[in-house]
Write an enzyme that holds these catalytic residues in place. Structure first.
Site, PDB file in Angstrom:
ATOM      1  N   PHE A 129       0.848  -1.194   0.000  1.00 42.42           N
ATOM      2  CA  PHE A 129       0.000   0.000   0.000  1.00 42.42           C
ATOM      3  C   PHE A 129       0.889   1.251   0.000  1.00 42.42           C
ATOM      4  O   PHE A 129       1.888   1.299   0.715  1.00 42.42           O
ATOM      5  CB  PHE A 129      -0.872  -0.044   1.263  1.00 42.42           C
ATOM      6  CG  PHE A 129      -2.006   0.935   1.276  1.00 42.42           C
ATOM      7  CD1 PHE A 129      -3.219   0.622   0.686  1.00 42.42           C
ATOM      8  CD2 PHE A 129      -1.869   2.168   1.901  1.00 42.42           C
ATOM      9  CE1 PHE A 129      -4.279   1.518   0.721  1.00 42.42           C
ATOM     10  CE2 PHE A 129      -2.928   3.069   1.930  1.00 42.42           C
ATOM     11  CZ  PHE A 129      -4.128   2.740   1.339  1.00 42.42           C
ATOM     12  N   ASP A 199       1.295  -5.573   8.105  1.00 42.04           N
ATOM     13  CA  ASP A 199       0.119  -4.716   8.063  1.00 42.04           C
ATOM     14  C   ASP A 199      -1.086  -5.630   7.799  1.00 42.04           C
ATOM     15  O   ASP A 199      -1.160  -6.291   6.762  1.00 42.04           O
ATOM     16  CB  ASP A 199       0.282  -3.671   6.946  1.00 42.04           C
ATOM     17  CG  ASP A 199      -0.827  -2.633   6.966  1.00 42.04           C
ATOM     18  OD1 ASP A 199      -1.953  -2.986   7.379  1.00 42.04           O
ATOM     19  OD2 ASP A 199      -0.575  -1.493   6.547  1.00 42.04           O
ATOM     20  N   TYR A 224     -11.135   0.955  10.530  1.00 44.67           N
ATOM     21  CA  TYR A 224     -12.382   1.358   9.852  1.00 44.67           C
ATOM     22  C   TYR A 224     -12.764   0.494   8.660  1.00 44.67           C
ATOM     23  O   TYR A 224     -13.748   0.773   7.990  1.00 44.67           O
ATOM     24  CB  TYR A 224     -12.309   2.836   9.428  1.00 44.67           C
ATOM     25  CG  TYR A 224     -11.075   3.217   8.626  1.00 44.67           C
ATOM     26  CD1 TYR A 224     -10.997   2.927   7.275  1.00 44.67           C
ATOM     27  CD2 TYR A 224     -10.005   3.863   9.231  1.00 44.67           C
ATOM     28  CE1 TYR A 224      -9.875   3.255   6.550  1.00 44.67           C
ATOM     29  CE2 TYR A 224      -8.870   4.198   8.514  1.00 44.67           C
ATOM     30  CZ  TYR A 224      -8.809   3.899   7.173  1.00 44.67           C
ATOM     31  OH  TYR A 224      -7.691   4.215   6.457  1.00 44.67           O
ATOM     32  N   LYS A 225     -11.982  -0.540   8.362  1.00 47.56           N
ATOM     33  CA  LYS A 225     -12.343  -1.414   7.232  1.00 47.56           C
ATOM     34  C   LYS A 225     -13.184  -2.572   7.772  1.00 47.56           C
ATOM     35  O   LYS A 225     -14.315  -2.357   8.164  1.00 47.56           O
ATOM     36  CB  LYS A 225     -11.073  -1.868   6.521  1.00 47.56           C
ATOM     37  CG  LYS A 225     -10.391  -0.699   5.807  1.00 47.56           C
ATOM     38  CD  LYS A 225      -9.035  -1.033   5.253  1.00 47.56           C
ATOM     39  CE  LYS A 225      -8.426   0.212   4.618  1.00 47.56           C
ATOM     40  NZ  LYS A 225      -6.964   0.132   4.536  1.00 47.56           N
ATOM     41  N   ARG A 369     -12.932  -3.028  -7.569  1.00 45.38           N
ATOM     42  CA  ARG A 369     -12.664  -3.860  -6.398  1.00 45.38           C
ATOM     43  C   ARG A 369     -13.957  -4.098  -5.619  1.00 45.38           C
ATOM     44  O   ARG A 369     -14.723  -3.170  -5.374  1.00 45.38           O
ATOM     45  CB  ARG A 369     -11.653  -3.083  -5.560  1.00 45.38           C
ATOM     46  CG  ARG A 369     -11.011  -3.822  -4.443  1.00 45.38           C
ATOM     47  CD  ARG A 369      -9.935  -2.955  -3.828  1.00 45.38           C
ATOM     48  NE  ARG A 369     -10.513  -1.887  -3.025  1.00 45.38           N
ATOM     49  CZ  ARG A 369      -9.967  -1.390  -1.915  1.00 45.38           C
ATOM     50  NH1 ARG A 369      -8.808  -1.854  -1.488  1.00 45.38           N
ATOM     51  NH2 ARG A 369     -10.546  -0.423  -1.241  1.00 45.38           N
TER      52      ARG A 369
END
Ligand code: PLP
Length: 410
Positions: A129, A199, A224-225, A369
């Site tokens: 990322f 991560d 928050y995912k 996605r």
């Protein structure tokens, strides 16, 4: 036919009752929980109550009365079982980016404290990322280290080539959904004396993760995912208990001090995971995350993983043959809980889907996605989404020039 099969799968799904605990708008198929999880009923009620009954009534006393002060540890101890960590090894606060800085800087210091004198190499892959890559670059400049970036398939070879101080990876590729073999890569890193920083932003909450059995050194992840903590929810930092005494947080702040309220001019790191803290906790966000974690109570993560396999496999089966390229591995054991499809006009395709109530997202340059969060996505939603995608592609609805206009956040 397919709908009947999907209904049967949903009827037999032991996780099905959890869906009611989420606030989802009617008529929407939400396949973007890997970007922002939806609110839970618990979190919405809890936030309202906290404002009136804690902040609004007990004011500053709430730090003690409602134990706001140790929220980072209480919430950390609730995330711990999701990543196979023991109590007292996870602390919540700050963003994932900031925690990456703490973990990566801390990892280089730990490696040097073992007596290594050569230049510290931080090894990562090209698919990581962007924020992870940026922080690595910053840490490398600040610490006099070097970042080495290789293809995801070349990591083991690069480890064997030597010099690696720290292996820093994201377990599930945010763009393609490819899953790294965390236990194997961690073991390979340890073979050459490297410290691992994982991560877990796209894996924790949708599959069992076991940092303890894999002997991971440091890990971070997002709130928050798939943890559904709300926009900007605080992230978490894991430090293996065996390293806690030696881990040094490069951001020395008063909440990471052994005695913050002594207001001493000298910094003395707190014992245990408290040294991973920095400043005042984001109380409202942390309480929302705390409430959101209620849905995970007593949830068997093996069942979550099995349902994730089932949802993603069904979606792949239904979109096979459409005019898109599958970028996610076909083998369910090699992917996370998302399916990514390449289309030259991927952005407009995602916009056309959203206009029809199917929310996915787009990752540049051409990837559409779709995240399948097993706690609230049903097999019938998968069928809906696949049919809508087929309609958008067959009608070429994505050609509407309005749909190509980019929003600032994708
Ligand atoms: C979502 C995500 C982040 C987010 O970082 P923030 O600091 O919370 O914005 C970082 N790393 C990965 C791999 C992610 O998926």
């Amino acid at each position: 036919m397919t709908v009947d099969r999907a209904r049967e799968l949903d009827e037999a799904d032991p996780l099905a009752p959890l869906r009611e605990r989420f606030l989802l708008p009617p008529g929407v198929v939400y396949l973007d929980g890997n970007s922002l999880g939806p609110p839970t009923v618990d979190a919405a009620e809890r936030l309202a109550a906290v404002v009136t009954e804690q902040w609004g009534r007990d004011l500053v006393r709430s730090w003690n009365v409602h134990r706001w002060v140790d929220l980072p540890h209480r919430v950390g101890d609730r995330i711990a079982p999701l990543i196979g960590a023991p109590a007292g090894s996870v602390v919540v606060g700050d963003s994932t980016t900031v925690n990456l800085y703490k973990a990566l800087g801390g990892a280089v210091d730990l490696w040097r404290s073992e007596g290594h004198r050569r230049t510290a190499v931080i090894l990562t892959d090209t698919a990581n990322f962007p924020t992870d890559l940026y922080v690595m670059g910053a840490v490398a400049r600040r610490w006099g280290a070097e970042v080495r970036t290789v293809e995801p398939t070349g990591l083991e070879e690069a480890l064997e080539a030597g010099d690696v101080a720290c292996l820093a990876l994201t377990q599930v590729d945010y763009r393609t959904g490819r899953l790294h073999d965390l236990p194997r890569l961690t073991a390979a890193a340890h073979q050459v004396g490297a410290i691992t920083v994982w991560d877990l932003s796209h894996s924790a909450g949708v599959m069992p993760v076991d940092v303890t059995s894999a002997d991971v050194d440091l890990a971070v992840g997002c709130g928050y995912k798939y943890l559904n903590g709300g926009p900007g929810a605080p992230a978490y930092l894991y430090v293996a208990p065996r390293l806690l005494d030696r881990f040094s947080n490069p951001i020395a702040g008063w909440f990471g001090h052994a005695a913050p309220f002594d207001f001493s001019a000298e910094f003395r790191p707190a014992p245990g995971i408290a040294r991973g803290r920095v400043g005042t906790p984001h109380v409202l966000s942390m309480l929302a995350l705390d409430a959101a974690l209620d849905v995970f109570r007593d949830v068997d993560l093996d069942l979550v993983r099995a349902k994730s396999h089932s949802l993603t496999t069904l979606f792949i089966e239904l979109v096979d043959g459409l005019d898109v390229e599958l970028v996610t591995p076909r083998d369910p054991d090699l992917r996370g809980s998302q399916v990514s499809l390449r289309h030259p006009n991927g952005y407009a395709v995602v916009q056309a889907l959203a206009a029809r109530g199917v929310i996915g997202d787009f990752r540049a340059p051409d990837v559409a996605r779709f995240g399948f969060a097993p706690l609230y996505i049903r097999h019938v939603d998968v069928v809906d989404a696949a049919r809508t995608l087929a309609e958008v592609l067959e009608s070429e609805a994505w050609r509407d020039p309005e749909l190509a206009r980019r929003d600032p956040v994708t």
